[in-house]
Design an enzyme around this catalytic site. Structure first.
Site, mmCIF file in Angstrom:
data_model
loop_
_atom_site.group_PDB
_atom_site.id
_atom_site.type_symbol
_atom_site.label_atom_id
_atom_site.label_comp_id
_atom_site.label_asym_id
_atom_site.label_seq_id
_atom_site.Cartn_x
_atom_site.Cartn_y
_atom_site.Cartn_z
ATOM 1 N N PRO A 89 15.200 -49.789 27.554
ATOM 2 C CA PRO A 89 16.684 -49.721 28.001
ATOM 3 C C PRO A 89 17.209 -51.018 28.483
ATOM 4 O O PRO A 89 18.287 -51.196 28.643
ATOM 5 C CB PRO A 89 16.804 -48.735 29.125
ATOM 6 C CG PRO A 89 15.190 -48.548 29.597
ATOM 7 C CD PRO A 89 14.437 -48.982 28.419
ATOM 8 N N GLU A 116 6.384 -45.240 33.030
ATOM 9 C CA GLU A 116 7.688 -46.049 33.725
ATOM 10 C C GLU A 116 7.900 -47.337 32.995
ATOM 11 O O GLU A 116 8.744 -47.998 33.245
ATOM 12 C CB GLU A 116 7.347 -46.266 35.200
ATOM 13 C CG GLU A 116 6.961 -45.242 36.242
ATOM 14 C CD GLU A 116 8.334 -44.436 36.017
ATOM 15 O OE1 GLU A 116 9.409 -45.011 36.472
ATOM 16 O OE2 GLU A 116 8.550 -43.113 35.924
ATOM 17 N N ARG A 154 18.866 -47.465 5.940
ATOM 18 C CA ARG A 154 20.040 -47.094 5.143
ATOM 19 C C ARG A 154 20.471 -48.468 4.403
ATOM 20 O O ARG A 154 21.373 -48.322 3.352
ATOM 21 C CB ARG A 154 21.214 -46.526 6.188
ATOM 22 C CG ARG A 154 20.762 -45.365 6.548
ATOM 23 C CD ARG A 154 21.988 -45.145 7.825
ATOM 24 N NE ARG A 154 23.278 -45.028 7.105
ATOM 25 C CZ ARG A 154 23.797 -44.057 6.258
ATOM 26 N NH1 ARG A 154 22.912 -42.968 6.277
ATOM 27 N NH2 ARG A 154 25.102 -43.902 5.943
ATOM 28 N N ASP A 169 30.030 -47.534 5.628
ATOM 29 C CA ASP A 169 29.712 -46.708 6.659
ATOM 30 C C ASP A 169 31.024 -47.005 7.923
ATOM 31 O O ASP A 169 31.468 -48.120 7.904
ATOM 32 C CB ASP A 169 28.414 -46.617 7.359
ATOM 33 C CG ASP A 169 27.440 -46.082 6.455
ATOM 34 O OD1 ASP A 169 27.734 -45.281 5.819
ATOM 35 O OD2 ASP A 169 26.182 -46.402 6.639
HETATM 36 N N1 ADE Z 1 13.001 -46.472 26.170
HETATM 37 C C1 ADE Z 1 13.742 -45.760 27.264
HETATM 38 N N2 ADE Z 1 15.006 -45.736 27.240
HETATM 39 C C2 ADE Z 1 15.457 -46.407 26.080
HETATM 40 C C3 ADE Z 1 16.552 -46.864 25.534
HETATM 41 N N3 ADE Z 1 17.734 -46.432 25.929
HETATM 42 N N4 ADE Z 1 16.548 -47.623 24.182
HETATM 43 C C4 ADE Z 1 15.479 -48.098 23.888
HETATM 44 N N5 ADE Z 1 14.307 -47.736 24.281
HETATM 45 C C5 ADE Z 1 14.222 -46.867 25.374
#
Ligand code: ADE
Length: 253
Positions: A89, A116, A154, A169
């Site tokens: 993330p 984690e 794709r 797209d």
């Molecule tokens: N792992 C945990 N959350 C994620 C996300 N939002 N994007 C990519 N990998 C992740």
């Protein structure tokens, strides 16, 4: 294109990666998708892939050595510039342009974290790119890897039926696609726009562009700032603005 996925849960990929377009791409030899089980690179009797975090706190951290060794294993024989991408993330946020960019590589390595997170030294030593699929946290990187694989392939010529369809797209040129219809001509009192039934291709293209712009105007106006817009497009947007203003005048917002 070859994609190696480094993960503790290769079986999570079984359904999505063996159906439909993904399967066709693999079956036709356009996608060589492989999985590497991180646990196979652990060195202790219990095949331990995680450990408690230095400094305390909750959760478990994936150990450096098994992940680094799993990545080294898949990189054997690969060009030195193969992207090794961590799903996290904290990465750059995935979009159409990144999907297209990644599709130009012969090979990709996607690394999925769990728990984690992964010991940061994996990132420091062997990761070349970090990608997030959105501003929320998943339980692991596997779903993110599946999203990326789907969106990337794709763009490989021959994967989609109509050549170049990925370029039409939503998001391809910075605006969304307009609505689509198929039979029947009337459903529950709702018809199909007449222009689609008339068969004038230039008119249909013009209508599709305008409806795509309308969708973008209504749902994602932020995209319009970066989109390449023609004079006709600008004209259509001015019309939508005028329609909105008219609605505001009539209904007071
Ligand atoms: N792992 C945990 N959350 C994620 C996300 N939002 N994007 C990519 N990998 C992740």
């Amino acid at each position: 294109m070859r994609i190696d996925v480094v993960t503790l849960f290769p079986q999570l990929f079984d359904g999505p990666m063996t159906e439909s377009m993904l399967w066709k791409a693999r079956d036709r030899g356009l996608l060589d998708l492989r999985f590497v089980q991180i646990r196979d690179f652990t060195t202790d009797r219990h095949r331990t892939a995680d450990d408690t975090p230095y400094g305390g706190g909750g959760g478990m951290i994936m150990k450096t050595q098994p992940v680094v060794d799993a990545i080294a294993h898949v990189r054997q024989g690969a060009p030195t510039n193969v992207p090794v991408i961590l799903m996290t993330p904290q990465g750059r946020v995935f979009n159409h342009a990144i999907a297209k960019e990644l599709s130009n590589h012969e090979r990709l390595v996607l690394v999925c974290g769990r728990y984690e997170g992964i010991d940061d030294r994996v990132r420091q030593r062997v990761i070349t790119d970090e990608i997030s699929i959105g501003d929320y946290v998943l339980t692991g990187g596997e779903l993110a890897a599946m999203v990326i694989i789907d969106a990337v392939i794709r763009h490989i010529p021959g994967v989609l039926g109509a050549e170049g369809a990925a370029d039409r797209d939503s998001h391809a040129d910075g605006i969304l696609e307009g609505p689509h219809y198929t039979r029947p001509p009337v459903f529950d009192g709702l018809g199909v726009p007449q222009v689609l039934l008339d068969g004038h291709h230039a008119e249909i293209e013009r209508w599709r562009r305008k409806e795509g712009l309308r969708r973008t105007w209504d749902h994602r106006p932020d995209l319009l700032r970066k989109a390449a817009l023609s004079e006709d497009d600008q004209f259509a947007l001015a019309e939508f603005a005028e329609e909105d203003a008219e609605l505001m005048r009539r209904h007071g917002g």
